[in-house]
Motif scaffolding. Structure first.
Motif, mmCIF file in Angstrom:
data_model
loop_
_atom_site.group_PDB
_atom_site.id
_atom_site.type_symbol
_atom_site.label_atom_id
_atom_site.label_comp_id
_atom_site.label_asym_id
_atom_site.label_seq_id
_atom_site.Cartn_x
_atom_site.Cartn_y
_atom_site.Cartn_z
ATOM 1 N N ALA A 76 -47.297 3.134 13.185
ATOM 2 C CA ALA A 76 -46.259 2.548 12.273
ATOM 3 C C ALA A 76 -45.590 4.012 11.796
ATOM 4 C CB ALA A 76 -46.692 1.757 11.164
ATOM 5 N N TYR A 77 -44.508 4.087 11.502
ATOM 6 C CA TYR A 77 -43.992 5.116 11.069
ATOM 7 C C TYR A 77 -42.626 4.937 10.002
ATOM 8 C CZ TYR A 77 -42.588 10.333 10.895
ATOM 9 O OH TYR A 77 -42.179 11.592 10.604
ATOM 10 N N ALA A 78 -42.616 5.432 8.840
ATOM 11 C CA ALA A 78 -41.608 5.143 7.947
ATOM 12 C C ALA A 78 -40.698 6.361 7.947
ATOM 13 C CB ALA A 78 -41.811 4.882 6.588
ATOM 14 N N ILE A 79 -39.169 6.039 7.919
ATOM 15 C CA ILE A 79 -38.209 6.853 7.788
ATOM 16 C C ILE A 79 -37.156 7.069 6.666
ATOM 17 C CG2 ILE A 79 -35.978 7.821 9.150
ATOM 18 C CD1 ILE A 79 -37.543 7.151 11.691
ATOM 19 N N HIS A 80 -37.297 7.784 5.679
ATOM 20 C CA HIS A 80 -36.713 7.497 4.391
ATOM 21 C C HIS A 80 -35.628 8.689 4.600
ATOM 22 C CE1 HIS A 80 -39.643 5.116 2.307
ATOM 23 N NE2 HIS A 80 -40.429 5.913 3.188
ATOM 24 N N ASP A 81 -34.276 8.142 4.512
ATOM 25 C CA ASP A 81 -33.228 8.784 4.568
ATOM 26 C C ASP A 81 -31.929 8.723 3.590
ATOM 27 O OD1 ASP A 81 -33.763 9.947 7.182
ATOM 28 O OD2 ASP A 81 -32.894 8.479 8.367
ATOM 29 N N THR A 82 -30.982 9.563 3.459
ATOM 30 C CA THR A 82 -29.912 9.577 2.625
ATOM 31 C C THR A 82 -28.773 9.726 3.570
ATOM 32 O OG1 THR A 82 -31.098 10.835 0.769
ATOM 33 C CG2 THR A 82 -28.791 10.680 0.842
ATOM 34 N N PHE A 83 -27.933 8.704 3.128
ATOM 35 C CA PHE A 83 -26.451 8.624 3.926
ATOM 36 C C PHE A 83 -25.847 9.727 3.468
ATOM 37 C CE2 PHE A 83 -22.226 7.584 4.642
ATOM 38 C CZ PHE A 83 -22.202 7.011 6.023
ATOM 39 N N HIS A 84 -25.169 10.600 4.666
ATOM 40 C CA HIS A 84 -24.316 11.705 4.360
ATOM 41 C C HIS A 84 -22.960 11.332 4.713
ATOM 42 C CE1 HIS A 84 -28.224 13.965 5.383
ATOM 43 N NE2 HIS A 84 -28.212 14.131 3.813
ATOM 44 N N PHE A 85 -22.106 11.171 3.604
ATOM 45 C CA PHE A 85 -20.739 10.973 3.949
ATOM 46 C C PHE A 85 -20.022 12.135 4.289
ATOM 47 C CE2 PHE A 85 -21.510 7.952 0.447
ATOM 48 C CZ PHE A 85 -20.836 6.811 0.958
ATOM 49 N N PRO A 86 -19.376 11.911 5.532
ATOM 50 C CA PRO A 86 -18.742 12.927 6.208
ATOM 51 C C PRO A 86 -17.680 13.699 5.220
ATOM 52 C CG PRO A 86 -18.496 10.953 7.479
ATOM 53 C CD PRO A 86 -19.036 10.599 6.234
ATOM 54 N N GLY A 87 -17.311 13.076 4.345
ATOM 55 C CA GLY A 87 -15.985 13.792 3.508
ATOM 56 C C GLY A 87 -16.617 14.607 2.373
ATOM 57 N N ASP A 88 -18.042 14.472 2.352
ATOM 58 C CA ASP A 88 -18.580 15.325 1.323
ATOM 59 C C ASP A 88 -18.309 16.802 1.442
ATOM 60 O OD1 ASP A 88 -19.624 13.035 -0.114
ATOM 61 O OD2 ASP A 88 -21.745 13.574 0.484
ATOM 62 N N ILE A 89 -18.069 17.541 0.311
ATOM 63 C CA ILE A 89 -17.753 19.080 0.535
ATOM 64 C C ILE A 89 -18.844 19.699 1.261
ATOM 65 C CG2 ILE A 89 -17.297 21.084 -0.857
ATOM 66 C CD1 ILE A 89 -15.478 19.477 -2.680
ATOM 67 N N ALA A 90 -20.158 19.493 0.610
ATOM 68 C CA ALA A 90 -21.261 20.094 1.080
ATOM 69 C C ALA A 90 -21.430 19.784 2.683
ATOM 70 C CB ALA A 90 -22.490 19.562 0.377
ATOM 71 N N ALA A 91 -21.117 18.701 2.984
ATOM 72 C CA ALA A 91 -21.178 18.225 4.514
ATOM 73 C C ALA A 91 -20.327 19.225 5.312
ATOM 74 C CB ALA A 91 -20.704 16.951 4.712
ATOM 75 N N SER A 92 -19.237 19.670 4.796
ATOM 76 C CA SER A 92 -18.202 20.639 5.582
ATOM 77 C C SER A 92 -18.947 21.895 5.865
ATOM 78 C CB SER A 92 -17.027 20.765 4.861
ATOM 79 O OG SER A 92 -17.017 21.412 3.714
ATOM 80 N N TRP A 93 -19.885 22.430 4.821
ATOM 81 C CA TRP A 93 -20.488 23.579 4.820
ATOM 82 C C TRP A 93 -21.657 23.573 5.781
ATOM 83 C CZ3 TRP A 93 -21.271 23.469 -1.013
ATOM 84 C CH2 TRP A 93 -19.758 23.691 -1.699
ATOM 85 N N MET A 94 -21.989 22.306 6.451
ATOM 86 C CA MET A 94 -23.011 22.196 7.369
ATOM 87 C C MET A 94 -22.556 22.384 9.018
ATOM 88 S SD MET A 94 -25.973 21.907 5.791
ATOM 89 C CE MET A 94 -27.011 21.507 7.314
ATOM 90 N N ILE A 667 -11.995 15.736 7.405
ATOM 91 C CA ILE A 667 -10.745 16.685 7.874
ATOM 92 C C ILE A 667 -9.996 17.435 7.215
ATOM 93 C CG2 ILE A 667 -8.991 16.454 9.803
ATOM 94 C CD1 ILE A 667 -10.277 13.645 10.543
ATOM 95 N N LEU A 668 -9.859 18.755 7.204
ATOM 96 C CA LEU A 668 -9.119 19.495 6.467
ATOM 97 C C LEU A 668 -7.497 19.313 6.741
ATOM 98 C CD1 LEU A 668 -11.905 21.060 6.338
ATOM 99 C CD2 LEU A 668 -10.903 22.965 6.059
ATOM 100 N N GLY A 669 -6.894 19.019 6.020
ATOM 101 C CA GLY A 669 -5.385 19.147 6.145
ATOM 102 C C GLY A 669 -4.639 20.336 6.027
ATOM 103 N N LEU A 670 -3.743 20.395 6.179
ATOM 104 C CA LEU A 670 -2.723 21.611 6.465
ATOM 105 C C LEU A 670 -1.637 21.476 5.286
ATOM 106 C CD1 LEU A 670 -1.923 24.160 7.825
ATOM 107 C CD2 LEU A 670 -0.319 22.774 9.394
#
Length: 792
Positions: A76-94, A667-670
């Motif tokens: 048995a194995y447990a996976i504890h995660d946090t959902f990462h919103f694609p629009g988060d500013i920090a997500a763009s830095w990844m 998605i970055l706009g112009l």
């Protein structure tokens, strides 16, 4: 083995969290409480690849796959995660520019070697300088008992995520935090309350982003087509081998990104009309014109041909012809080696179709030549990209919205394309008649049935070379302007998807609808006189037939080709002098800009008022939700296929949902200074997730708009809060009047969208070697970038 997933996600009403496995399965998770979703899965493999998605009106899917490798002999194995919103500013830095170029940890240890543990901790710490380390510290002995000297060092994996495995005591409350250090006296603890976890026998804990305050990263870039580059070693146009020289100048000037136009092969007629870089004959093949011949072998007469083609503007045909002759000579002496054969096997999903296309085009049966050329193009671009990255320069590509009608992709997979219509754009500031690009539209239903594999492979292929990409005409993923293939004018196009009007909807608002009056070109003696003047008789004789006294109808055949431009333009206007289109029986679309037609102006005032209201609702309200759902169905495929930073060219008639959808997907706009989205909007109003620029390749340059000192205009862009400020090379060069410039600034313009075909042939007015010696310009650019707080 039993896997139990627990995801921190504060859901809203109507949202469903979905577990998306690498094998294509999409599993609806169970709602536990307002902050948690869960799912239990039986799994046999030693590793699992997955991501999460929010399912509501569309799919908001995480950009990056997660991976967990399980300890041996665990039931048995447990996976504890946090959902990462694609629009988060920090997500763009990844994304790739930050992870692979600006803050790369390539070559460093990716895990704690030789160490295993019951619990694996993962956290993201973007924008972290390479000399900094991430540590895990907590209230138990394996985590150092809060003593920094005994904290556990974490290591970054290929996705830029820091992780470590530790052996924790079972059934115990754990309190912990993440820290960053650069030296013994330089410790930074993350902000906020301690993180807590009640330990289980074996688990993976993904804590999302570490809570370290960071200023939003901002950078500057230069946009230039490869063909526009000029150097002492290239021939006739810019080449992939010229990119390192441009990167050397960019790095010295504080510029961090080079943005290109599409580099796909467009060779069809081998005339200058193939210079249009958006008419790709393959979604994967690179253009042979960008090859650097001396990297393959010696070429007789190379220096003489260099001088002959050292022209103010590119001679497309002569350049391509010379390079093809030399390449065929190289090919005759070519013997495939192991490296070539390995590359060839890896390209099996596109190379045979492209080589077949080229053989049909050229009337030959030898596919080997085209494979040989693509191999060397790949090697040269790959070499250039490696040099750029070593200098801290990211390369940004361009994803064309369409494919050439007779391209290898359309011929190989016709079911993915709708060749009965042509893609284009409605009238705008660039083209008052609209644009008809001639590309087939997409059969999105068939693409979805195939798992969008063509798009995914296309993006993954681009990611070999680019860290970021621009989606050409991103509005087409919301709704595409389709023009019937036999239409005389792009004004006779319509949006797809759409909700057509019925005849009853039109009559219910008081409009006396009839097909003959509203759906056929309205042609009277008055209309003819207004449009054609003294050429009215020739029009009637060649193109019209009487319908009733004073009224006419266009003949079935409409061979407008060969007419002088003014007469042909009047013919197109006449053919488009309708109020509604009926592409399918009993499905009516108001003609875009109907109020500008002579047909409309001949109607009674009351009827005009009713039609205006109907058309305004149709174009600006009726489809809001439909187009939002359409984009959320397609664009996540592009954003999640790779880790490239995604930018969208969202200019023109913008649906209301565009900013919301692009923001949600990251998605970055112009933002174009001369084309503000809203009255009074300036670069200072640009959102962080955007690219600001004073001009694009479809516009005139700064020298055409600002006759003298252009520094204030450029500083205005650089001081924007946008993540990126990217200027055309011409605009950067305009800062130094002592450099060579065309006498007529209009010669710096790369494209005029209203004119198709257009000769794409602009070349920079000085070689890159001279640009590197222009220290005054370099220092001025560096100063402006630094003063604006952009990374240099």
């Amino acid at each position: 083995m039993t896997l139990r997933f627990y995801v921190r996600f504060a859901s809203a009403w109507g949202q469903q969290l979905v577990l998306c496995l690498e094998n294509g399965q999409r599993l609806a998770m169970d709602y536990v409480d307002p902050q948690t979703w869960a799912f239990t899965l039986e799994w046999e493999d030693a590793v699992i690849q997955y991501r999460y998605a929010i399912q509501s009106e569309g799919s908001l899917e995480e950009n990056t796959m997660r991976g967990v490798h399980f300890p041996q002999n665990v039931s048995a194995y447990a996976i504890h995660d946090t959902f990462h919103f694609p629009g988060d500013i920090a997500a763009s830095w990844m994304r790739a520019p930050f992870r692979d170029v600006f803050y790369t940890r390539e070559g460093m240890a990716a895990a704690n070697p030789g160490t295993t543990g019951s619990h694996r901790f993962r956290v993201r710490a973007p924008l972290l300088p390479v000399e900094k380390k991430v540590w895990l510290i907590g209230n138990v002995e394996p985590l150092g008992n809060w003593a920094p000297d005994f904290a556990v060092e974490m290591f970054a994996d290929g996705n830029g995520i820091f992780s470590v495995e530790v052996e924790l005591p079972v059934q115990e409350a754990i309190a912990y935090k993440y820290c960053v250090s650069g030296s013994e006296d330089d410790w930074e603890w993350e902000q906020g309350e301690n993180r807590t976890y009640y330990s289980e026998s074996a688990a993976s804990i993904d804590d999302g982003f570490a809570r370290f305050p960071r200023q939003p990263w901002k950078g500057a870039g230069v946009a230039v087509p490869v063909f526009s580059l000029r150097s002492g070693k290239s021939l006739g146009c810019g080449e992939f081998a010229d990119l390192p020289l441009l990167a050397e100048w960019a790095a010295a000037a504080g510029i961090r990104m080079i943005q290109l136009l599409p580099v796909n092969d467009t060779t069809w007629s081998k005339t200058w009309q193939d210079s249009y870089p958006y008419a790709a004959v393959s979604a994967f093949a690179l253009h042979p014109i960008y090859i650097h011949l001396p990297s393959i072998g010696q070429v007789r007469g190379y220096a003489e041909q260099q001088k002959r083609l050292d022209l103010p503007e590119m001679d497309y045909e002569a350049t391509l012809a010379f390079k093809e002759t030399a390449l065929r000579g190289f090919y005759r002496a070519f013997t495939p080696d192991a490296a070539f054969l390995d590359w060839e096997r890896a390209q099996a999903h596109w190379l045979p179709a492209y080589a077949n296309f080229c053989c049909r085009r050229d009337g030959t049966s030898d596919q080997g030549y085209y494979r040989f050329v693509q191999y060397h193009l790949h090697k040269q671009l790959t070499t250039a990209v490696a040099i750029l990255r070593s200098k801290g320069i990211a390369l940004k590509g361009d994803l064309p919205i369409g494919m050439f009608l007779h391209s290898a992709d359309v011929l190989e997979q016709p079911g993915l394309f709708n060749t009965a219509v042509q893609a284009g754009a409605p009238p705008d500031e660039f083209a008052t008649e609209g644009q008809n690009w001639g590309f087939p539209a997409y059969n999105w239903e068939q693409m979805e049935a195939d798992g969008f594999n063509w798009w995914k492979r296309r993006l993954q292929h681009m990611a070999q070379y680019f860290s970021a990409f621009r989606i050409d005409h991103v509005l087409g993923f919301f709704r595409l302007w389709q023009v019937p293939r036999n239409a005389a004018s792009p004004l006779l196009g319509y949006f797809q998807p759409s909700i057509p009007l019925t005849a009853s909807e039109i009559t219910d608002v008081g409009i006396p609808f009839s097909r003959e009056r509203y759906c056929r070109p309205y042609i009277t003696d008055g209309v003819i006189s207004s449009l054609f003047g003294h050429e009215a008789d020739r029009l009637k004789s060649a193109y019209l037939e009487p319908q009733s006294p004073g009224f006419y109808r266009l003949k079935q055949a409409q061979p407008f080709a060969g007419e002088k431009p003014s007469f042909a333009a009047a013919l197109r206007q006449l053919a488009a002098n309708v109020l509604f289109l009926e592409p399918e029986p009993d499905q009516f679309h108001p003609r875009f800009g109907m109020a500008d037609t002579l047909s409309f102006q001949a109607l009674p005032d009351l009827e005009q008022t009713s039609l205006r209201r109907l058309a305004d609702d149709f174009f600006f309200h009726r489809h809001d939700e439909l187009w939002k759902r359409s984009a959320l169905h397609k664009l996540p495929v592009l954003t999640s296929a790779t880790d490239m930073l995604v930018c969208g060219e969202d200019l023109g008639l913008i649906p209301h949902s565009v900013p919301e959808v692009m923001s949600a997907l990251g998605i970055l706009g112009l933002e174009v200074d001369r084309m503000p989205r809203y009255p009074g909007r300036t670069p200072a109003d640009a959102p962080y997730l955007s690219v600001v620029t004073p001009s694009t390749h479809d516009m005139s340059t700064l020298r055409s708009e600002v006759p003298t000192d252009r520094e204030p205009s450029i500083r205005r862009q650089l001081l924007s809060p946008a993540m990126w400020c990217i200027l055309q090379l011409q605009d950067w060069l305009s800062l130094d009047d002592s450099l060579p410039h065309p006498d007529d600034p209009s010669q710096e313009r790369i494209n005029v969208p209203a004119i198709l075909p257009w000769y794409w042939r602009y070349r920079m007015p000085l070689p890159l070697e001279s640009l590197l010696e222009a220290t005054s310009l370099r220092d001025r650019v560096h100063r402006l970038i630094s003063e604006a707080g952009r990374e240099g």
